[in-house]
Design an enzyme around this catalytic site. Structure first.
Site, PDB file in Angstrom:
ATOM      1  N   THR A 181      -0.875   5.659   3.014  1.00  0.00           N
ATOM      2  CA  THR A 181      -2.035   4.815   3.310  1.00  0.00           C
ATOM      3  C   THR A 181      -1.664   3.913   4.476  1.00  0.00           C
ATOM      4  O   THR A 181      -0.607   3.292   4.468  1.00  0.00           O
ATOM      5  CB  THR A 181      -2.415   3.957   2.093  1.00  0.00           C
ATOM      6  OG1 THR A 181      -2.756   4.808   0.994  1.00  0.00           O
ATOM      7  CG2 THR A 181      -3.609   3.063   2.410  1.00  0.00           C
ATOM      8  N   ARG A 222      -7.565   5.710  -5.295  1.00  0.00           N
ATOM      9  CA  ARG A 222      -7.320   7.149  -5.491  1.00  0.00           C
ATOM     10  C   ARG A 222      -7.713   7.579  -6.905  1.00  0.00           C
ATOM     11  O   ARG A 222      -8.335   8.626  -7.099  1.00  0.00           O
ATOM     12  CB  ARG A 222      -5.857   7.459  -5.197  1.00  0.00           C
ATOM     13  CG  ARG A 222      -5.444   7.138  -3.776  1.00  0.00           C
ATOM     14  CD  ARG A 222      -3.924   7.064  -3.599  1.00  0.00           C
ATOM     15  NE  ARG A 222      -3.313   8.373  -3.810  1.00  0.00           N
ATOM     16  CZ  ARG A 222      -1.997   8.556  -3.814  1.00  0.00           C
ATOM     17  NH1 ARG A 222      -1.163   7.522  -3.652  1.00  0.00           N
ATOM     18  NH2 ARG A 222      -1.498   9.771  -3.991  1.00  0.00           N
ATOM     19  N   ILE A 245       0.856  -1.177   0.000  1.00  0.00           N
ATOM     20  CA  ILE A 245       0.000   0.000   0.000  1.00  0.00           C
ATOM     21  C   ILE A 245       0.897   1.233   0.000  1.00  0.00           C
ATOM     22  O   ILE A 245       2.076   1.143   0.344  1.00  0.00           O
ATOM     23  CB  ILE A 245      -0.975   0.015   1.211  1.00  0.00           C
ATOM     24  CG1 ILE A 245      -0.220  -0.147   2.530  1.00  0.00           C
ATOM     25  CG2 ILE A 245      -2.033  -1.057   1.068  1.00  0.00           C
ATOM     26  CD1 ILE A 245      -1.121  -0.146   3.763  1.00  0.00           C
ATOM     27  N   ASP A 246       0.350   2.363  -0.405  1.00  0.00           N
ATOM     28  CA  ASP A 246       1.144   3.575  -0.553  1.00  0.00           C
ATOM     29  C   ASP A 246       1.690   4.055   0.801  1.00  0.00           C
ATOM     30  O   ASP A 246       1.153   3.731   1.862  1.00  0.00           O
ATOM     31  CB  ASP A 246       0.313   4.692  -1.183  1.00  0.00           C
ATOM     32  CG  ASP A 246      -0.149   4.339  -2.587  1.00  0.00           C
ATOM     33  OD1 ASP A 246       0.587   3.617  -3.293  1.00  0.00           O
ATOM     34  OD2 ASP A 246      -1.249   4.782  -2.979  1.00  0.00           O
ATOM     35  N   LYS A 247       2.720   4.870   0.726  1.00  0.00           N
ATOM     36  CA  LYS A 247       3.381   5.401   1.915  1.00  0.00           C
ATOM     37  C   LYS A 247       2.389   6.027   2.899  1.00  0.00           C
ATOM     38  O   LYS A 247       2.433   5.761   4.104  1.00  0.00           O
ATOM     39  CB  LYS A 247       4.428   6.438   1.503  1.00  0.00           C
ATOM     40  CG  LYS A 247       5.080   7.180   2.659  1.00  0.00           C
ATOM     41  CD  LYS A 247       6.012   8.271   2.166  1.00  0.00           C
ATOM     42  CE  LYS A 247       6.574   9.081   3.323  1.00  0.00           C
ATOM     43  NZ  LYS A 247       7.414  10.212   2.859  1.00  0.00           N
TER      44      LYS A 247
END
EC number: 5.4.99.-
Length: 304
Positions: free
Chosen positions: A141, A238, A137-139
């Site tokens: 998130t 997103r 998952i993104d930084k």
């Protein structure tokens, strides 16, 4: 050594070649690309050029990418929020602001650094830079990730992701008041031609992407939604929420700037479920939203 070829399109016209190449792969730094150009690894229409060469539509840019020696990843003691662990798998609640695995510019302080200190063994399928990492998952998130501790578990978990049988539910705060309670976004996602470090809904070189959402609460100018992933494309939630006109609050890449006092997108991977690779039993975990997310919800309630 691998070779990358790019044909310059209208949106890249007059851009410097070093910028074009640096945005072709998010793991290449501008300085690294400039050194490759200086070492004559890059050519335009078969000829070497300088880093300030201005691209023309139709130019064929080729780059010979030298094999990079992967750095030694250092194990770092961290206070990891472990939800489950046995000999095969581990489920961890990643905090906001933490990068999942090392990459140029982030060789320390990542989840992998912490996992290497916590575990003696991790799956080696994804190489030394991403040991045990099955998905990410993104930084900015937060939320739950499954980690494979051996190759058997890794293959099982990847197969479940491919078969779309892993349960992944996220909570997000989005701009706007969504009038319908439920919805499905079925729109392919690919790299944005104009902004190479971003993703977008496109039919060109894209991959299928499906997101189901449910509105949990409505506020004056925002909505709290739960998104269930059917596929797992880069930045999927997103991109999809922006596509239907309800971008995530705090999203620096796909949303309006500085609308809520939160750094990074308000997105939390709260529910994760999968079939255990060894026991074949379905297991599911749920993590509450982080404090900053809860504070944004309280702020929105007061404003409403």
């Amino acid at each position: 050594m691998s070779v990358v070829e790019i044909v310059i399109e209208e949106g890249q016209k007059s851009e410097r070649i070093d910028k074009v190449l640096a945005t072709a792969n998010t793991e290449w730094s501008r300085s690294q690309v400039q050194q490759w150009i200086k070492d004559e690894f890059a050519k335009v229409n078969g000829d070497t050029v300088k880093g300030n060469y201005k691209c023309k539509v139709g130019d064929v840019v080729t780059l010979e990418v030298p094999d990079l020696k992967e750095p030694d990843i250092v194990a770092e003691e961290m206070d990891l929020d472990i939800y489950y662990e046995d000999e095969d798998v581990l489920v961890v609640n990643k905090p906001r602001g933490m990068v999942v695995h090392p990459a140029p510019g982030h060789y320390t302080g990542t989840l992998v650094n912490g996992l290497m200190a916590h575990c003696k063994d991790l799956s080696g399928i994804n190489g030394v830079m991403r040991p045990g990492i099955v998905h990410r998952i993104d930084k900015d998130t937060s939320g739950l990730l499954m980690v494979a501790k051996n190759d058997m578990a890794h293959e099982s978990l990847v197969n479940q992701l491919v078969a779309k049988t892993v349960t992944r539910r996220y909570k997000a705060i989005v701009h706007g008041v969504i009038q319908h309670d439920h919805g499905t976004i079925d729109a392919p996602i690919g790299r944005d031609k104009q902004e190479r470090q971003s993703m977008t809904v496109t039919d060109d070189r894209s991959r299928d992407a499906v997101t189901h959402f449910t509105v949990l609460e409505r506020f004056k100018d925002f909505s709290l939604v739960e998104c269930k992933l059917e596929t797992g494309r880069t930045h999927q939630i997103r991109v999809h929420m922006k596509y239907i006109g309800f971008p995530l609050a705090g999203d620096p890449k796909y949303g309006p700037k500085k609308t809520l006092p939160i750094e990074g997108q308000a997105l939390h991977a709260g529910v994760l479920g999968f079939v255990h690779p060894r026991t074949n039993e379905y297991i599911e975990f749920e993590a509450p939203v982080p404090k900053v997310f809860e504070e944004m919800l309280e702020l929105l309630k007061k404003r409403s």
